[in-house]
Design a protein around this motif. Structure first.
Motif, short mmCIF file in Angstrom:
data_model
loop_
_atom_site.label_atom_id
_atom_site.label_comp_id
_atom_site.label_asym_id
_atom_site.label_seq_id
_atom_site.Cartn_x
_atom_site.Cartn_y
_atom_site.Cartn_z
N ILE A 61 0.83 -1.20 0.00
CA ILE A 61 0.00 0.00 0.00
C ILE A 61 0.87 1.25 0.00
O ILE A 61 0.69 2.16 -0.81
CB ILE A 61 -0.94 0.02 1.23
N ASN A 62 1.83 1.30 0.93
CA ASN A 62 2.76 2.43 1.02
C ASN A 62 4.14 1.87 1.35
O ASN A 62 4.37 1.38 2.46
CB ASN A 62 2.32 3.41 2.11
N PRO A 63 5.08 1.90 0.40
CA PRO A 63 6.39 1.29 0.63
C PRO A 63 7.18 1.92 1.77
O PRO A 63 8.10 1.29 2.31
CB PRO A 63 7.13 1.47 -0.70
N ALA A 64 6.82 3.15 2.17
CA ALA A 64 7.52 3.78 3.30
C ALA A 64 7.29 3.01 4.59
O ALA A 64 8.06 3.15 5.55
CB ALA A 64 7.05 5.22 3.47
N GLY A 65 6.24 2.18 4.63
CA GLY A 65 5.95 1.38 5.82
C GLY A 65 7.04 0.41 6.18
O GLY A 65 7.10 -0.07 7.32
N GLY A 66 7.94 0.09 5.24
CA GLY A 66 9.05 -0.80 5.56
C GLY A 66 9.98 -0.20 6.60
O GLY A 66 10.60 -0.93 7.39
N ALA A 67 10.10 1.14 6.62
CA ALA A 67 11.02 1.79 7.56
C ALA A 67 10.46 1.85 8.97
O ALA A 67 11.16 2.27 9.90
CB ALA A 67 11.34 3.19 7.06
N ILE A 68 9.18 1.45 9.17
CA ILE A 68 8.59 1.43 10.51
C ILE A 68 9.09 0.23 11.30
O ILE A 68 9.06 0.22 12.53
CB ILE A 68 7.04 1.41 10.41
N GLY A 252 9.88 5.39 0.93
CA GLY A 252 10.13 4.03 0.44
C GLY A 252 9.74 3.86 -1.01
O GLY A 252 9.02 4.70 -1.59
N ALA A 253 10.21 2.77 -1.59
CA ALA A 253 9.88 2.44 -2.99
C ALA A 253 9.87 0.93 -3.14
O ALA A 253 10.60 0.21 -2.45
CB ALA A 253 10.90 3.06 -3.94
N ASN A 254 9.02 0.46 -4.05
CA ASN A 254 8.93 -0.95 -4.39
C ASN A 254 9.17 -1.14 -5.88
O ASN A 254 8.72 -0.33 -6.71
CB ASN A 254 7.53 -1.52 -4.10
N LEU A 255 9.80 -2.24 -6.23
CA LEU A 255 9.84 -2.74 -7.60
C LEU A 255 9.08 -4.06 -7.60
O LEU A 255 9.40 -4.96 -6.81
CB LEU A 255 11.27 -2.93 -8.08
N PHE A 297 5.12 -5.60 -14.84
CA PHE A 297 6.04 -4.83 -14.00
C PHE A 297 5.34 -3.58 -13.50
O PHE A 297 4.55 -2.96 -14.23
CB PHE A 297 7.30 -4.44 -14.78
N SER A 298 5.61 -3.18 -12.26
CA SER A 298 5.10 -1.93 -11.71
C SER A 298 6.05 -1.46 -10.62
O SER A 298 6.95 -2.19 -10.20
CB SER A 298 3.68 -2.10 -11.15
N PHE A 299 5.82 -0.24 -10.15
CA PHE A 299 6.60 0.27 -9.02
C PHE A 299 5.70 1.11 -8.12
O PHE A 299 4.65 1.60 -8.54
CB PHE A 299 7.81 1.08 -9.48
N ASN A 300 6.11 1.27 -6.87
CA ASN A 300 5.41 2.10 -5.88
C ASN A 300 6.39 3.07 -5.26
O ASN A 300 7.58 2.73 -5.08
CB ASN A 300 4.81 1.27 -4.74
N ILE A 301 5.93 4.24 -4.90
CA ILE A 301 6.70 5.15 -4.06
C ILE A 301 5.75 5.69 -2.99
O ILE A 301 4.54 5.77 -3.21
CB ILE A 301 7.33 6.31 -4.86
N GLY A 302 6.29 6.04 -1.84
CA GLY A 302 5.43 6.53 -0.79
C GLY A 302 6.20 7.22 0.32
O GLY A 302 7.43 7.13 0.40
#
Length: 511
Positions: A61-68, A252-255, A297-302
């Motif tokens: 949903i939001n790749p920035a959540g990985g840094a939590i 954060g970002a996802n590939l 293929f897609s990517f996310n940023i958040g």
């Protein structure tokens, strides 16, 4: 699809106004919807994790959540699906169920802390996660009495509309396989359907080349049914990178790599109430099996910002998914005639169509979450997606041009809201959530209804590990036809209400 029993042929498709049992405007929903699969905690809160983070599925949903995350964490999830389909076709109700077990999610995240107090980047995380985004396995049945359109009309109208030469309907060949291949090579998909109908005695050649007449009563009632037996999935493999900047900001970002593997086996059947005299058709069965496979293929940023000690806000963008897909098709047609032997046309040929591309729309998500220290949280996500931006390519292809026109005409932007909460009592976590997804179709083309979903869950912490259990339920109605066409479908649709009941179990461990 077992290809060892079939002759393989790459068919050259000629331009046609419509073709059936292949890609239709509604098929894009297969690649645009998600079961919100993932960890049991994520599902227990209906996926409302855009500003929460700290969960492997939340990074979708939001790749920035990985840094939590504060610790290296791994999670493994299993899901059980019980799916019920209730269909209504011409006032007749039927029901069919599917149930099965699925590997819902598997992944890990690694945390790298920076112990320099003056550093801007306090930590960064790297995560890898696999999820089954859509379980496509299903069994569907609808039946009813049509007083207007015979299944035979599909073949008759196609043959006459395209003025298929008689030499394609009845080619000079040594076998059904060769004849079907000849019809496809010289007449495309329309030629193949005309060949099937003529060889099954469903239509007769007219007095002029390119004209055909019906060998079935066109003024009767028609008892019709269609069954589906679907298998397959869409999966996603995500690589996540996230970082904490300062004390209250996360990015954060996802590939993402997407995998599609889907088979739809369908059988359209009809019995004619008053078939007519000797030699006329009294029943027919039209079999199709479509196998679709490919990758995307897609990517996310958040980003997530901690506004206060308790309040967080998140913003995320998900790019379009660029798919590269291929279709394979097997067909057969059988009929029974009054006073005559049955006709079975089974060419045993696999049509392999040219690779095509699909671009799904981008998605925007805004989120708010309020954290009650060690007591729990409340979270809300809002997502917007413009489904009219779905696009099949190459756009210069007549068939895909027609599909894109249909998508642009029928589909529109749609909103999704997810609300979730968690309450912690010592080692126990109680969860609940609600999900609403607006129909992506305009009012005059409601092929799909709004989606509503509810969820609940519980978790128990064992020191450095946790076991989570969740239950989620979603329901949505959609339309399905006796045959699928690229253009306007002349048949009345069956309305099918699908209810999915998921039970998910996740084991988490910090290391």
């Amino acid at each position: 699809m077992n290809k060892y029993f079939y002759t393989l042929v790459s068919s050259i498709l000629l331009s046609a106004a419509a073709y059936a049992q292949e890609t239709a405007p509604t098929d894009v929903m297969r690649y645009n919807q998600s079961d919100l699969n993932g960890t049991a905690r994520f599902r227990g809160m209906s996926g409302a994790f855009g500003a929460v983070g700290g969960d492997l599925s939340a990074t979708n949903i939001n790749p920035a959540g990985g840094a939590i995350f504060n610790y290296n964490t791994a999670a493994f999830s299993l899901s059980y699906l019980a799916r019920n389909n209730k269909a209504n076709y011409y006032g007749n109700n039927t029901s069919k169920n599917y149930d099965g077990l699925d590997l819902g999610q598997m992944g890990a995240v690694f945390v790298f802390n920076n112990y320099n107090d003056n550093a801007t980047m306090k930590k960064f995380t790297i995560g890898l996660n696999y999820e089954s985004t859509k379980n496509l396995r299903n069994d569907i049945l609808f039946r009813g009495t049509n007083t207007h359109n015979s299944l035979g009309d599909y073949f008759l109208n196609m043959a006459n509309g395209a003025k298929v030469p008689h030499g394609i309907a009845q080619p000079q060949a040594n076998s059904a396989e060769q004849a079907y291949m000849y019809a496809g090579h010289n007449g495309g998909f329309v030629g193949q359907q005309t060949y099937l109908a003529h060889e099954a005695w469903l239509i007769n050649k007219g007095t002029q080349d390119g004209t055909y007449t019906a060998n079935y009563n066109q003024n009767s009632q028609y008892n019709q049914a269609r069954t589906f037996s679907n298998s397959g999935f869409t999966n996603k493999f995500a690589a996540n990178f996230a970082a904490q900047l300062g004390q209250r900001f996360y990015v954060g970002a996802n590939l993402n790599i997407h995998v599609v593997d889907y088979t739809q086996s369908s059988l359209a059947q009809e019995t004619i109430a008053t078939p007519g005299g000797k030699g006329s058709i009294q029943s027919m069965s039209y079999f199709n099996e479509v196998y679709t496979y490919g990758t995307g293929f897609s990517f996310n940023i958040g980003a997530i910002g901690q506004i206060t000690e308790s309040l967080r806000a998140g913003l995320a963008y998900e790019s379009p998914t660029w798919y590269s897909l291929k279709d394979e098709l097997i067909q057969g047609l059988s009929t029974s005639r009054v006073g005559e032997n049955n006709a079975v046309v089974d060419p045993r040929v696999v049509n392999v169509f040219d690779r095509y591309r699909l671009r799904t729309p981008s998605k925007y998500t805004g989120s708010l979450a309020y954290i009650f220290k060690d007591k729990g949280l409340i979270s809300v996500d809002y997502t917007f997606k413009d489904y009219s931006n779905n696009e099949f390519r190459p756009t210069g292809n007549d068939t895909y041009y027609g599909l894109n026109q249909g998508i642009n005409t029928m589909m529109t932007g749609a909103s999704e809201v997810r609300v979730g909460g968690e309450y912690i009592i010592k080692q126990v976590s109680l969860r609940a959530g609600y999900r609403f997804e607006q129909s992506p179709y305009k009012k005059d083309y409601k092929m799909y209804s709004d989606l509503n979903g509810y969820s609940a869950g519980i978790g128990y912490t064992f020191g450095s590990s946790r076991l989570d259990l969740s239950y989620s339920r979603t329901s949505q109605s959609y339309n399905s036809y006796l045959v699928d066409t690229t253009g306007i479908n002349p048949y009345k649709p069956a309305n099918i209400k699908t209810t999915d009941n998921f039970v998910s179990l996740t084991y988490n461990i910090n290391f």
